[in-house]
Design an enzyme around this catalytic site. Sequence first.
Site, PDB file in Angstrom:
ATOM      1  N   GLU A   1       0.754  -1.745   0.213  1.00  0.00           N
ATOM      2  CA  GLU A   1      -0.146   0.078   0.105  1.00  0.00           C
ATOM      3  C   GLU A   1       0.666   0.982   0.125  1.00  0.00           C
ATOM      4  OE1 GLU A   1      -2.597  -0.662   3.562  1.00  0.00           O
ATOM      5  OE2 GLU A   1      -3.141  -2.044   2.723  1.00  0.00           O
TER       6      GLU A   1
ATOM      7  N   HIS B   1      -8.137   1.178   2.901  1.00  0.00           N
ATOM      8  CA  HIS B   1      -7.591   0.593   4.170  1.00  0.00           C
ATOM      9  C   HIS B   1      -8.010   2.065   5.416  1.00  0.00           C
ATOM     10  CE1 HIS B   1      -4.428  -2.108   6.636  1.00  0.00           C
ATOM     11  NE2 HIS B   1      -5.429  -1.410   7.208  1.00  0.00           N
TER      12      HIS B   1
END
Length: 315
Positions: free
Chosen positions: A261, A280
Amino acid sequence: MAARILITTDYLHPGDTVDQLLREHGLEPVYSPSRGPRTLEERRRLFDGVSGVILASEPVTANMLASAGSLQVIARSGVGYDSIDLQAAAAQGIRVCNAPGTNHHSVAELTIGLIIMASRRLLEVTTAVRQGHWPREAGHELRGSILGIIGHGPSGRATASLGVALGMTVLVSTAHPDPADTAVQFTDLDTVIRRADYLSLHTRAGKSPGKLIDALRLQAMKPSAVLINTARGSLVDEQALAKALSDGTIAGAALDVLENEPLPVDSPLRGLDNLLITSHLAGQTAEARIRAGLAAARAVIDVLENREPAHPVDR
């Protein structure tokens, strides 16, 4: 001199409730928000001169801890701690804690939201309307469908409750079935994967090197099924998922967590019309952030004041 507490969680700020609580206990918060990968030098020096850390989800390696001479406690402002080298922390006497029970309702609500988006094709519809079209394609009701849940911790239980309320049949795979929970059906992992219309992950990463959801398990799913992951990016083989989505092995997927990420520019997951990706944020409601930040701060205070923290993950 007051003990310094490093805060890397990007939604915690000077003057907020966490900052105030730490200062009330004679501690000095310092801030280095996590907004992406740090350089090697930044990581090496991150813990210099601090006694405690309130940590976002960024990795903590043995090399980073090797130079953390004054560090006594790491507290995650969240539930997952897979990114922390627990053995290296234990070898240096550094306590590691997390904040369970603070964001499971937020996670469950987003999970159901992603399921609704997929079942009613809301991303495609809203995108088409913005482009001047007026699509009228039929979606699917959730009532009467099968929600498969892997993991029965707080977020898994909360998601199951919402699924039951929506009239879904809920199948759960867990190593710890709860006989008192008669609203769901506990069964084995293969059955959940095979029967689910919506397969939602709510478990920690296993100790085996393979992925929980790999090519074989994707092939075992219904062609009409949707995979939802709000748990850990490491649970899913992203290459296999991209192929399964491209080939029509499954109908769709919704991911709030990824192996790396932010999403890399060369990720095979980019450009897939039947994939939803969020950043997220399953646990990132305002209410959950307050609860998680305060829980992490209390863990730091407890350790530094020689009390056993409420939620250690190192023992």
